[in-house]
Write a protein that holds these residues in place. Sequence first.
Motif, PDB file in Angstrom:
ATOM      1  N   GLU A 149       1.072 -13.112   1.405  1.00  0.00           N
ATOM      2  CA  GLU A 149      -0.148 -12.403   1.992  1.00  0.00           C
ATOM      3  C   GLU A 149       0.127 -11.184   2.415  1.00  0.00           C
ATOM      4  O   GLU A 149      -0.686 -10.378   2.229  1.00  0.00           O
ATOM      5  N   ARG A 150       1.359 -11.028   3.127  1.00  0.00           N
ATOM      6  CA  ARG A 150       1.656  -9.368   3.760  1.00  0.00           C
ATOM      7  C   ARG A 150       1.652  -8.411   2.317  1.00  0.00           C
ATOM      8  O   ARG A 150       1.546  -7.513   2.462  1.00  0.00           O
ATOM      9  N   TYR A 151       2.416  -9.068   1.254  1.00  0.00           N
ATOM     10  CA  TYR A 151       2.320  -8.027   0.174  1.00  0.00           C
ATOM     11  C   TYR A 151       1.176  -7.677  -0.326  1.00  0.00           C
ATOM     12  O   TYR A 151       0.941  -6.478  -0.757  1.00  0.00           O
ATOM     13  N   HIS A 152       0.252  -8.887  -0.413  1.00  0.00           N
ATOM     14  CA  HIS A 152      -1.029  -8.385  -1.213  1.00  0.00           C
ATOM     15  C   HIS A 152      -2.112  -7.580  -0.068  1.00  0.00           C
ATOM     16  O   HIS A 152      -2.534  -6.522  -0.600  1.00  0.00           O
ATOM     17  N   LEU A 153      -1.626  -7.540   1.330  1.00  0.00           N
ATOM     18  CA  LEU A 153      -2.268  -6.493   2.305  1.00  0.00           C
ATOM     19  C   LEU A 153      -1.565  -5.197   1.905  1.00  0.00           C
ATOM     20  O   LEU A 153      -2.430  -4.283   1.975  1.00  0.00           O
ATOM     21  N   PHE A 154      -0.309  -5.409   1.870  1.00  0.00           N
ATOM     22  CA  PHE A 154       0.115  -3.935   1.464  1.00  0.00           C
ATOM     23  C   PHE A 154      -0.376  -3.292   0.353  1.00  0.00           C
ATOM     24  O   PHE A 154      -0.765  -2.105   0.448  1.00  0.00           O
ATOM     25  N   GLN A 156      -3.434  -3.406  -0.788  1.00  0.00           N
ATOM     26  CA  GLN A 156      -4.642  -2.783  -0.392  1.00  0.00           C
ATOM     27  C   GLN A 156      -4.667  -1.976   0.468  1.00  0.00           C
ATOM     28  O   GLN A 156      -5.499  -1.023   0.241  1.00  0.00           O
ATOM     29  N   THR A 157      -3.800  -1.735   1.515  1.00  0.00           N
ATOM     30  CA  THR A 157      -3.612  -0.674   2.294  1.00  0.00           C
ATOM     31  C   THR A 157      -2.990   0.402   1.568  1.00  0.00           C
ATOM     32  O   THR A 157      -3.423   1.652   1.905  1.00  0.00           O
ATOM     33  N   TYR A 158      -2.089   0.718   0.598  1.00  0.00           N
ATOM     34  CA  TYR A 158      -1.428   1.439   0.071  1.00  0.00           C
ATOM     35  C   TYR A 158      -1.555   1.429  -1.410  1.00  0.00           C
ATOM     36  O   TYR A 158      -0.680   1.160  -2.147  1.00  0.00           O
ATOM     37  N   PRO A 159      -2.934   1.398  -1.864  1.00  0.00           N
ATOM     38  CA  PRO A 159      -3.047   1.416  -3.323  1.00  0.00           C
ATOM     39  C   PRO A 159      -2.413   2.522  -4.116  1.00  0.00           C
ATOM     40  O   PRO A 159      -2.379   3.620  -3.857  1.00  0.00           O
ATOM     41  N   ASN A 160      -1.457   2.157  -5.190  1.00  0.00           N
ATOM     42  CA  ASN A 160      -1.049   3.167  -6.201  1.00  0.00           C
ATOM     43  C   ASN A 160       0.337   3.797  -5.618  1.00  0.00           C
ATOM     44  O   ASN A 160       0.741   4.434  -6.276  1.00  0.00           O
ATOM     45  N   ILE A 161       0.952   3.211  -4.526  1.00  0.00           N
ATOM     46  CA  ILE A 161       2.085   3.768  -4.199  1.00  0.00           C
ATOM     47  C   ILE A 161       3.152   2.820  -4.511  1.00  0.00           C
ATOM     48  O   ILE A 161       4.326   3.439  -4.342  1.00  0.00           O
TER      49      ILE A 161
END
Length: 189
Positions: A149-154, A156-161
């Motif tokens: 879940e933390r990975y998926h949230l990451f 969303q927060t940092y798309p494309n990096i």
Amino acid sequence: MNTSVSNVFKDLQLENEELKEVEDIFSEVTYKKGDMILHTNEKVYYQYYVIKGCLRTFFMDTKGKEHTIQFAIHDWWISDYIGYFSESESILAIECITDAVVLKVAKSNLDSIYEKVPKIEHFFRKKLERSTVRFQKRILNNLVLSAKERYHLFLQTYPNIEQQIKNYHLASYLGITTESLSRIRKDTL
């Protein structure tokens, strides 16, 4: 007029004189991938606004393990805020993950501009409030969410990096091993 500085404050209605005052306290700096903007145990004078690139703050524990605290991409701010606000030495380091262009501003200059342009103080207070909320949410998420879940949230927060950063940077940010990160990615496909 420095367009980079005016972009930082694009949502503020600044008079030309006010904008000039603000522009005078910022310096644009270019860094290369791998450059260290701040080392641990250095006096912290600046916070940085990212025009282009990707940076990270990290903490090195006594065993030599890196813990990534924050990534900063376009239109984000970064510093060792403990050192910056307490005018002390850094406990964090800042590294350029990619080539980067940033605006840096010294705390002393920012404090001075607050007196001259109160709108700027309001701007930074609101920014600090939002940042505090994000950091508290991140702490809570680290306590209650699974690594997946933390990975998926990451994402969303940092798309494309994700493609710009090393696996161990992302794993350290998520608080997991690189092997766990590989498993999560494999399960996600």
